[in-house]
Motif scaffolding. Structure first.
Motif, short mmCIF file in Angstrom:
data_model
loop_
_atom_site.label_atom_id
_atom_site.label_comp_id
_atom_site.label_asym_id
_atom_site.label_seq_id
_atom_site.Cartn_x
_atom_site.Cartn_y
_atom_site.Cartn_z
N ALA A 208 32.35 59.67 -38.72
CA ALA A 208 31.22 60.23 -39.46
C ALA A 208 30.54 61.34 -38.67
N ALA A 209 30.38 61.16 -37.35
CA ALA A 209 29.75 62.20 -36.53
C ALA A 209 30.59 63.47 -36.52
N ASN A 210 31.89 63.31 -36.42
CA ASN A 210 32.77 64.48 -36.43
C ASN A 210 32.76 65.18 -37.78
N ARG B 273 26.60 71.45 -35.93
CA ARG B 273 25.60 70.96 -34.97
C ARG B 273 26.18 69.75 -34.26
N ALA B 274 27.15 70.06 -33.39
CA ALA B 274 27.89 69.00 -32.72
C ALA B 274 27.00 68.22 -31.76
N ILE C 117 23.35 61.48 -31.47
CA ILE C 117 22.91 60.37 -32.32
C ILE C 117 23.97 59.26 -32.34
N ALA C 118 25.25 59.67 -32.44
CA ALA C 118 26.32 58.67 -32.41
C ALA C 118 26.32 57.91 -31.09
N THR C 119 26.07 58.63 -29.98
CA THR C 119 26.01 57.98 -28.67
C THR C 119 24.88 56.95 -28.63
N GLY C 120 23.73 57.33 -29.16
CA GLY C 120 22.60 56.41 -29.19
C GLY C 120 22.88 55.17 -30.02
N ILE C 121 23.56 55.36 -31.15
CA ILE C 121 23.89 54.21 -32.01
C ILE C 121 24.88 53.29 -31.31
N TYR C 122 25.90 53.88 -30.65
CA TYR C 122 26.84 53.05 -29.89
C TYR C 122 26.12 52.26 -28.81
#
Length: 203
Positions: free
Chosen positions: A159-161, A169-170, A176-181
């Motif tokens: 989803a992030a990719n 806006r990589a 955000i994906a890092t924070g969720i993980y």
């Protein structure tokens, strides 16, 4: 199955207070004798010594050649379960084989059967010893699900990719994906550390 189940059965020596030293003591039971640790089965070694992404590709792309077609989600879950099962089996086996011989002898002296010995004497302390390592392995497999996007499984990194490919806006998407993980890892670890002592092996 632990090493205790493979022990031979010499007879326990009759205590000195037994009245008839020449006759078998009525409470005599086999005493286990720990055998050398065996190497893991070949299938476990195969899983533990190959990359997870190769296992994932085999399940998703290889099984259809044998007539088994799976959706990306099912293939991802199956590959993760197989991978986790191989590592968890070795972790739990190590805990079982670390069970002190005296505990099994004490259980035998109380006339416990093999099933009771395993479920009440061997397994709970074994799980208590290896639980931190087992929880860490579960977290590792959960984080490894990030590669499941390679077979179009719609997980978090996929989803992030997808988002960054649409708005370019990589940095924001992946931070955000890092924070969720990170939150998922901390939450799952706390949950498992709470569940284990209460429902699997006691405090």
């Amino acid at each position: 199955s632990g090493g205790w189940a493979r022990w031979p059965a010499p007879q326990q020596q009759c205590p000195s207070r037994c009245p008839a030293a020449a006759s078998p003591c009525p409470v005599s039971r086999p005493i286990p004798n720990r055998s050398p640790a065996k190497t893991p089965p070949d299938d476990v070694e195969l899983i533990r010594n190959t990359p997870f992404i190769v296992q994932l590709f085999f399940v998703f792309f290889g099984l259809p050649a044998a007539g088994v077609r799976l959706s990306p989600e099912v293939a991802s879950v199956m590959a993760m379960v197989i991978n986790l099962g191989a590592y968890a089996a070795e972790i739990i086996r190590a805990g079982i084989e670390a069970t002190p011989k005296g505990q099994v002898e004490a259980a035998l002296s109380l006339a416990m059967n093999p099933r009771q010995i395993f479920t009440r004497v061997v397994l709970p302390p074994a799980l208590r010893k290896v639980w931190p390592a087992l929880v860490s392995q579960i977290i590792i497999v959960m984080l490894g699900s990030a590669v499941c996007g390679q077979i179009s499984t719609e997980e978090l990194s996929y989803a992030a990719n997808l988002i960054q490919s649409r708005n370019f806006r990589a940095f924001e998407a992946f931070i955000i994906a890092t924070g969720i993980y990170l939150l998922l890892s901390i939450g799952v670890r706390k949950l498992l550390n709470w569940l284990g002592p209460r429902f699997l092996f006691g405090r």
